[in-house]
Design a protein around this motif. Sequence first.
Motif, PDB file in Angstrom:
ATOM      1  N   ASP A 298       0.828  -1.207   0.000  1.00 41.68           N
ATOM      2  CA  ASP A 298       0.000   0.000   0.000  1.00 41.68           C
ATOM      3  C   ASP A 298       0.865   1.261   0.000  1.00 41.68           C
ATOM      4  N   MET A 299       1.950   1.248   0.787  1.00 47.25           N
ATOM      5  CA  MET A 299       2.847   2.411   0.810  1.00 47.25           C
ATOM      6  C   MET A 299       3.451   2.637  -0.578  1.00 47.25           C
ATOM      7  N   ALA A 300       3.959   1.563  -1.172  1.00 49.51           N
ATOM      8  CA  ALA A 300       4.610   1.679  -2.479  1.00 49.51           C
ATOM      9  C   ALA A 300       3.627   2.159  -3.552  1.00 49.51           C
ATOM     10  N   LYS A 301       2.431   1.587  -3.552  1.00 47.56           N
ATOM     11  CA  LYS A 301       1.434   1.962  -4.560  1.00 47.56           C
ATOM     12  C   LYS A 301       1.013   3.422  -4.427  1.00 47.56           C
ATOM     13  N   GLN A 302       0.861   3.884  -3.194  1.00 49.61           N
ATOM     14  CA  GLN A 302       0.459   5.270  -2.980  1.00 49.61           C
ATOM     15  C   GLN A 302       1.527   6.243  -3.481  1.00 49.61           C
ATOM     16  N   ALA A 303       2.792   5.939  -3.173  1.00 50.67           N
ATOM     17  CA  ALA A 303       3.880   6.813  -3.624  1.00 50.67           C
ATOM     18  C   ALA A 303       3.926   6.867  -5.151  1.00 50.67           C
ATOM     19  N   GLU A 304       3.809   5.705  -5.782  1.00 48.21           N
ATOM     20  CA  GLU A 304       3.862   5.659  -7.242  1.00 48.21           C
ATOM     21  C   GLU A 304       2.649   6.341  -7.860  1.00 48.21           C
ATOM     22  N   ALA A 305       1.506   6.226  -7.204  1.00 48.94           N
ATOM     23  CA  ALA A 305       0.300   6.898  -7.701  1.00 48.94           C
ATOM     24  C   ALA A 305       0.470   8.415  -7.665  1.00 48.94           C
ATOM     25  N   MET A 306       1.342   8.873  -6.770  1.00 49.36           N
ATOM     26  CA  MET A 306       1.598  10.310  -6.650  1.00 49.36           C
ATOM     27  C   MET A 306       2.829  10.730  -7.446  1.00 49.36           C
ATOM     28  N   GLY A 307       3.309   9.809  -8.285  1.00 47.91           N
ATOM     29  CA  GLY A 307       4.400  10.151  -9.190  1.00 47.91           C
ATOM     30  C   GLY A 307       5.789  10.119  -8.585  1.00 47.91           C
ATOM     31  N   THR A 308       5.962   9.374  -7.483  1.00 47.35           N
ATOM     32  CA  THR A 308       7.257   9.314  -6.807  1.00 47.35           C
ATOM     33  C   THR A 308       7.857   7.919  -6.910  1.00 47.35           C
ATOM     34  N   LYS A 309       9.113   7.855  -7.249  1.00 47.37           N
ATOM     35  CA  LYS A 309       9.816   6.565  -7.320  1.00 47.37           C
ATOM     36  C   LYS A 309      10.008   6.010  -5.910  1.00 47.37           C
ATOM     37  N   VAL A 310      10.000   4.678  -5.810  1.00 41.72           N
ATOM     38  CA  VAL A 310      10.042   4.009  -4.511  1.00 41.72           C
ATOM     39  C   VAL A 310      11.230   3.063  -4.419  1.00 41.72           C
ATOM     40  N   GLY A 311      11.887   3.061  -3.242  1.00 42.02           N
ATOM     41  CA  GLY A 311      12.925   2.090  -2.941  1.00 42.02           C
ATOM     42  C   GLY A 311      12.660   1.494  -1.561  1.00 42.02           C
ATOM     43  N   ILE A 312      13.353   0.415  -1.225  1.00 46.20           N
ATOM     44  CA  ILE A 312      13.161  -0.284   0.048  1.00 46.20           C
ATOM     45  C   ILE A 312      14.467  -0.291   0.835  1.00 46.20           C
ATOM     46  N   TYR A 313      14.394   0.159   2.098  1.00 42.29           N
ATOM     47  CA  TYR A 313      15.540   0.059   3.007  1.00 42.29           C
ATOM     48  C   TYR A 313      15.281  -1.084   3.983  1.00 42.29           C
ATOM     49  N   THR A 314      16.180  -2.065   4.022  1.00 47.89           N
ATOM     50  CA  THR A 314      16.033  -3.178   4.954  1.00 47.89           C
ATOM     51  C   THR A 314      17.296  -4.034   4.899  1.00 47.89           C
ATOM     52  N   ASN A 315      17.274  -5.158   5.608  1.00 46.53           N
ATOM     53  CA  ASN A 315      18.289  -6.196   5.437  1.00 46.53           C
ATOM     54  C   ASN A 315      17.607  -7.547   5.614  1.00 46.53           C
ATOM     55  N   LYS A 316      18.366  -8.609   5.435  1.00 43.55           N
ATOM     56  CA  LYS A 316      17.774  -9.948   5.423  1.00 43.55           C
ATOM     57  C   LYS A 316      17.104 -10.298   6.748  1.00 43.55           C
ATOM     58  N   ASN A 317      17.732  -9.943   7.856  1.00 42.83           N
ATOM     59  CA  ASN A 317      17.186 -10.255   9.172  1.00 42.83           C
ATOM     60  C   ASN A 317      15.857  -9.539   9.414  1.00 42.83           C
ATOM     61  N   ASN A 318      15.818  -8.243   9.115  1.00 42.81           N
ATOM     62  CA  ASN A 318      14.579  -7.492   9.287  1.00 42.81           C
ATOM     63  C   ASN A 318      13.475  -8.010   8.369  1.00 42.81           C
ATOM     64  N   TRP A 319      13.853  -8.270   7.131  1.00 41.34           N
ATOM     65  CA  TRP A 319      12.871  -8.741   6.142  1.00 41.34           C
ATOM     66  C   TRP A 319      12.243 -10.063   6.584  1.00 41.34           C
ATOM     67  N   GLU A 320      13.087 -10.957   7.080  1.00 37.02           N
ATOM     68  CA  GLU A 320      12.603 -12.261   7.513  1.00 37.02           C
ATOM     69  C   GLU A 320      11.599 -12.131   8.643  1.00 37.02           C
ATOM     70  N   GLN A 321      11.891 -11.276   9.609  1.00 40.43           N
ATOM     71  CA  GLN A 321      11.008 -11.131  10.765  1.00 40.43           C
ATOM     72  C   GLN A 321       9.707 -10.408  10.443  1.00 40.43           C
ATOM     73  N   ILE A 322       9.755  -9.483   9.487  1.00 39.06           N
ATOM     74  CA  ILE A 322       8.584  -8.643   9.207  1.00 39.06           C
ATOM     75  C   ILE A 322       7.653  -9.249   8.157  1.00 39.06           C
ATOM     76  N   VAL A 323       8.233  -9.784   7.060  1.00 39.17           N
ATOM     77  CA  VAL A 323       7.383 -10.296   5.970  1.00 39.17           C
ATOM     78  C   VAL A 323       7.739 -11.711   5.526  1.00 39.17           C
ATOM     79  N   GLY A 324       8.874 -12.235   6.006  1.00 39.01           N
ATOM     80  CA  GLY A 324       9.329 -13.548   5.546  1.00 39.01           C
ATOM     81  C   GLY A 324      10.374 -13.406   4.455  1.00 39.01           C
ATOM     82  N   THR A 325      11.450 -14.137   4.573  1.00 41.84           N
ATOM     83  CA  THR A 325      12.600 -13.990   3.664  1.00 41.84           C
ATOM     84  C   THR A 325      12.238 -14.130   2.191  1.00 41.84           C
TER      85      THR A 325
END
Length: 217
Positions: free
Chosen positions: A134-161
């Motif tokens: 939802d965050m990514a889609k909203q930014a792109e809908a408003m004409g802004t490019k999107v990137g992701i800041y994270t690492n493998k450990n955080n990603w695994e715990q929050i959404v699954g590796t």
Amino acid sequence: MKYLIFICFSVAFLSSLTEATLGWDGIQAVDVNGFKCLSQNGYSFYIARVWRSIGSADPTGIQNIKNARQAGWKYVDGYIFPCFKKSCGSAKDQVKATLDQLSKDKAKIGMIWLDIEVENWPADKSANQAFILDMAKQAEAMGTKVGIYTNKNNWEQIVGTDWSGVSDKPLWYAHWDGQQNFNGFNAFGGWKKPAIHQFEGDVKGPCGVSMDKNWYP
């Protein structure tokens, strides 16, 4: 011949150093002269916190963006540290509020990064995946490019590796190994290669600025 090989190696090495780009992120207020000083010390891109986990825009980060631009910096981005309290609004609401505030304050960024690190995220990984989308889609809908800041450990715990729902976005990954390269990167989340490496964090940088140090080739 050995001398010639050494010269060629030296030229290639120096060329690779010149092509690499050093930048920083941080929450300290830095004025125009501070950004000029950082530029003189080899820094050429900056990523400002523009939304805080308390659910409001970050005026210091937004002013830093304007100061960086005034100092002549061409590469300036912002990052959103999302809030999960009901009072903060939905993922889309937070992104909209962020980008609206940047527009109102005439703080120009090249890209918005979504800060996905373990702090207050709910346990429901499916819900977290939907929140990020939802965050990514909203930014792109408003004409802004999107990137992701994270690492493998955080990603695994929050959404699954293995969740790769935003693997089409550039990855800014944190791995404080002190190395200005991607050698320590291990693939996750559908990303085969990062775009930026945050290689050192919470350090005293030049010009009296506390920072995280970042690099990209």
